[in-house]
Design a protein around this motif. Structure first.
Motif, PDB file in Angstrom:
ATOM      1  N   MET A 124     -25.855 -28.940  31.753  1.00 38.22           N
ATOM      2  CA  MET A 124     -25.177 -29.497  30.604  1.00 38.22           C
ATOM      3  C   MET A 124     -26.166 -30.103  29.607  1.00 38.22           C
ATOM      4  O   MET A 124     -25.853 -30.257  28.453  1.00 38.22           O
ATOM      5  CB  MET A 124     -24.196 -30.554  31.122  1.00 38.22           C
ATOM      6  N   GLU A 125     -27.348 -30.450  30.099  1.00 43.04           N
ATOM      7  CA  GLU A 125     -28.347 -31.061  29.240  1.00 43.04           C
ATOM      8  C   GLU A 125     -28.835 -30.079  28.176  1.00 43.04           C
ATOM      9  O   GLU A 125     -29.137 -30.471  27.054  1.00 43.04           O
ATOM     10  CB  GLU A 125     -29.519 -31.542  30.104  1.00 43.04           C
ATOM     11  N   HIS A 126     -28.887 -28.825  28.523  1.00 42.25           N
ATOM     12  CA  HIS A 126     -29.331 -27.797  27.581  1.00 42.25           C
ATOM     13  C   HIS A 126     -28.354 -27.662  26.418  1.00 42.25           C
ATOM     14  O   HIS A 126     -28.769 -27.510  25.263  1.00 42.25           O
ATOM     15  CB  HIS A 126     -29.482 -26.462  28.307  1.00 42.25           C
ATOM     16  N   ALA A 127     -27.067 -27.751  26.688  1.00 38.91           N
ATOM     17  CA  ALA A 127     -26.050 -27.620  25.643  1.00 38.91           C
ATOM     18  C   ALA A 127     -26.116 -28.792  24.672  1.00 38.91           C
ATOM     19  O   ALA A 127     -25.988 -28.616  23.456  1.00 38.91           O
ATOM     20  CB  ALA A 127     -24.660 -27.513  26.251  1.00 38.91           C
ATOM     21  N   SER A 128     -26.324 -29.988  25.184  1.00 37.00           N
ATOM     22  CA  SER A 128     -26.388 -31.152  24.292  1.00 37.00           C
ATOM     23  C   SER A 128     -27.656 -31.112  23.440  1.00 37.00           C
ATOM     24  O   SER A 128     -27.643 -31.511  22.277  1.00 37.00           O
ATOM     25  CB  SER A 128     -26.303 -32.451  25.095  1.00 37.00           C
ATOM     26  N   THR A 129     -28.748 -30.621  24.008  1.00 37.69           N
ATOM     27  CA  THR A 129     -29.985 -30.491  23.244  1.00 37.69           C
ATOM     28  C   THR A 129     -29.827 -29.458  22.144  1.00 37.69           C
ATOM     29  O   THR A 129     -30.236 -29.690  20.995  1.00 37.69           O
ATOM     30  CB  THR A 129     -31.149 -30.094  24.167  1.00 37.69           C
ATOM     31  N   SER A 130     -29.202 -28.349  22.472  1.00 36.95           N
ATOM     32  CA  SER A 130     -28.973 -27.314  21.471  1.00 36.95           C
ATOM     33  C   SER A 130     -28.042 -27.807  20.369  1.00 36.95           C
ATOM     34  O   SER A 130     -28.257 -27.524  19.188  1.00 36.95           O
ATOM     35  CB  SER A 130     -28.378 -26.064  22.117  1.00 36.95           C
ATOM     36  N   SER A 131     -27.027 -28.558  20.743  1.00 44.49           N
ATOM     37  CA  SER A 131     -26.095 -29.098  19.750  1.00 44.49           C
ATOM     38  C   SER A 131     -26.795 -30.088  18.829  1.00 44.49           C
ATOM     39  O   SER A 131     -26.575 -30.083  17.617  1.00 44.49           O
ATOM     40  CB  SER A 131     -24.924 -29.797  20.444  1.00 44.49           C
ATOM     41  N   ALA A 132     -27.637 -30.921  19.401  1.00 47.18           N
ATOM     42  CA  ALA A 132     -28.365 -31.894  18.589  1.00 47.18           C
ATOM     43  C   ALA A 132     -29.301 -31.193  17.619  1.00 47.18           C
ATOM     44  O   ALA A 132     -29.389 -31.564  16.437  1.00 47.18           O
ATOM     45  CB  ALA A 132     -29.147 -32.849  19.490  1.00 47.18           C
ATOM     46  N   LEU A 133     -29.995 -30.165  18.077  1.00 43.97           N
ATOM     47  CA  LEU A 133     -30.879 -29.416  17.187  1.00 43.97           C
ATOM     48  C   LEU A 133     -30.095 -28.715  16.087  1.00 43.97           C
ATOM     49  O   LEU A 133     -30.534 -28.669  14.926  1.00 43.97           O
ATOM     50  CB  LEU A 133     -31.688 -28.396  17.992  1.00 43.97           C
ATOM     51  N   ALA A 134     -28.940 -28.173  16.428  1.00 41.63           N
ATOM     52  CA  ALA A 134     -28.109 -27.502  15.432  1.00 41.63           C
ATOM     53  C   ALA A 134     -27.628 -28.491  14.382  1.00 41.63           C
ATOM     54  O   ALA A 134     -27.631 -28.196  13.178  1.00 41.63           O
ATOM     55  CB  ALA A 134     -26.927 -26.820  16.103  1.00 41.63           C
ATOM     56  N   ILE A 135     -27.227 -29.673  14.816  1.00 39.41           N
ATOM     57  CA  ILE A 135     -26.750 -30.689  13.870  1.00 39.41           C
ATOM     58  C   ILE A 135     -27.879 -31.139  12.943  1.00 39.41           C
ATOM     59  O   ILE A 135     -27.698 -31.233  11.722  1.00 39.41           O
ATOM     60  CB  ILE A 135     -26.142 -31.892  14.634  1.00 39.41           C
ATOM     61  N   PHE A 136     -29.060 -31.403  13.506  1.00 38.43           N
ATOM     62  CA  PHE A 136     -30.189 -31.809  12.671  1.00 38.43           C
ATOM     63  C   PHE A 136     -30.624 -30.694  11.728  1.00 38.43           C
ATOM     64  O   PHE A 136     -31.001 -30.948  10.580  1.00 38.43           O
ATOM     65  CB  PHE A 136     -31.368 -32.273  13.528  1.00 38.43           C
ATOM     66  N   GLY A 137     -30.570 -29.458  12.177  1.00 38.14           N
ATOM     67  CA  GLY A 137     -30.899 -28.338  11.301  1.00 38.14           C
ATOM     68  C   GLY A 137     -29.923 -28.218  10.159  1.00 38.14           C
ATOM     69  O   GLY A 137     -30.300 -27.994   8.998  1.00 38.14           O
ATOM     70  N   PHE A 138     -28.630 -28.378  10.459  1.00 38.37           N
ATOM     71  CA  PHE A 138     -27.606 -28.312   9.420  1.00 38.37           C
ATOM     72  C   PHE A 138     -27.775 -29.452   8.422  1.00 38.37           C
ATOM     73  O   PHE A 138     -27.691 -29.241   7.208  1.00 38.37           O
ATOM     74  CB  PHE A 138     -26.214 -28.361  10.060  1.00 38.37           C
ATOM     75  N   LEU A 139     -28.017 -30.662   8.921  1.00 41.75           N
ATOM     76  CA  LEU A 139     -28.216 -31.796   8.018  1.00 41.75           C
ATOM     77  C   LEU A 139     -29.463 -31.610   7.154  1.00 41.75           C
ATOM     78  O   LEU A 139     -29.457 -31.956   5.970  1.00 41.75           O
ATOM     79  CB  LEU A 139     -28.322 -33.096   8.820  1.00 41.75           C
ATOM     80  N   GLY A 140     -30.500 -31.046   7.716  1.00 40.62           N
ATOM     81  CA  GLY A 140     -31.699 -30.766   6.932  1.00 40.62           C
ATOM     82  C   GLY A 140     -31.427 -29.761   5.831  1.00 40.62           C
ATOM     83  O   GLY A 140     -31.908 -29.903   4.704  1.00 40.62           O
ATOM     84  N   LEU A 141     -30.633 -28.743   6.142  1.00 41.16           N
ATOM     85  CA  LEU A 141     -30.268 -27.750   5.135  1.00 41.16           C
ATOM     86  C   LEU A 141     -29.444 -28.377   4.023  1.00 41.16           C
ATOM     87  O   LEU A 141     -29.689 -28.130   2.837  1.00 41.16           O
ATOM     88  CB  LEU A 141     -29.490 -26.613   5.796  1.00 41.16           C
TER      89      LEU A 141
END
Length: 56
Positions: A1-18
């Protein structure tokens, strides 16, 4: 489950950066957009007054 939360966090930060990058680009172009809008409106209304030329 840790992998999913890490991926979600990266996706959110990437979206916010965009979003931040796009907002900054739009804000940088606002003066040019406003002047182009004024020129287009004056051309449509048939006036050839240009605000950038000094009155003599």
């Amino acid at each position: 489950m840790e992998h999913a939360s890490t991926s979600s966090a990266l996706a959110i930060f990437g979206f916010l950066g965009l979003v931040i990058t796009l907002a900054a680009a739009l804000l940088r172009q606002l003066p040019d957009l406003f002047s182009a809008w004024r020129e287009a409106r004056s051309a449509l209304h048939g006036g050839d007054s240009d605000d950038s030329t000094p009155a003599t």
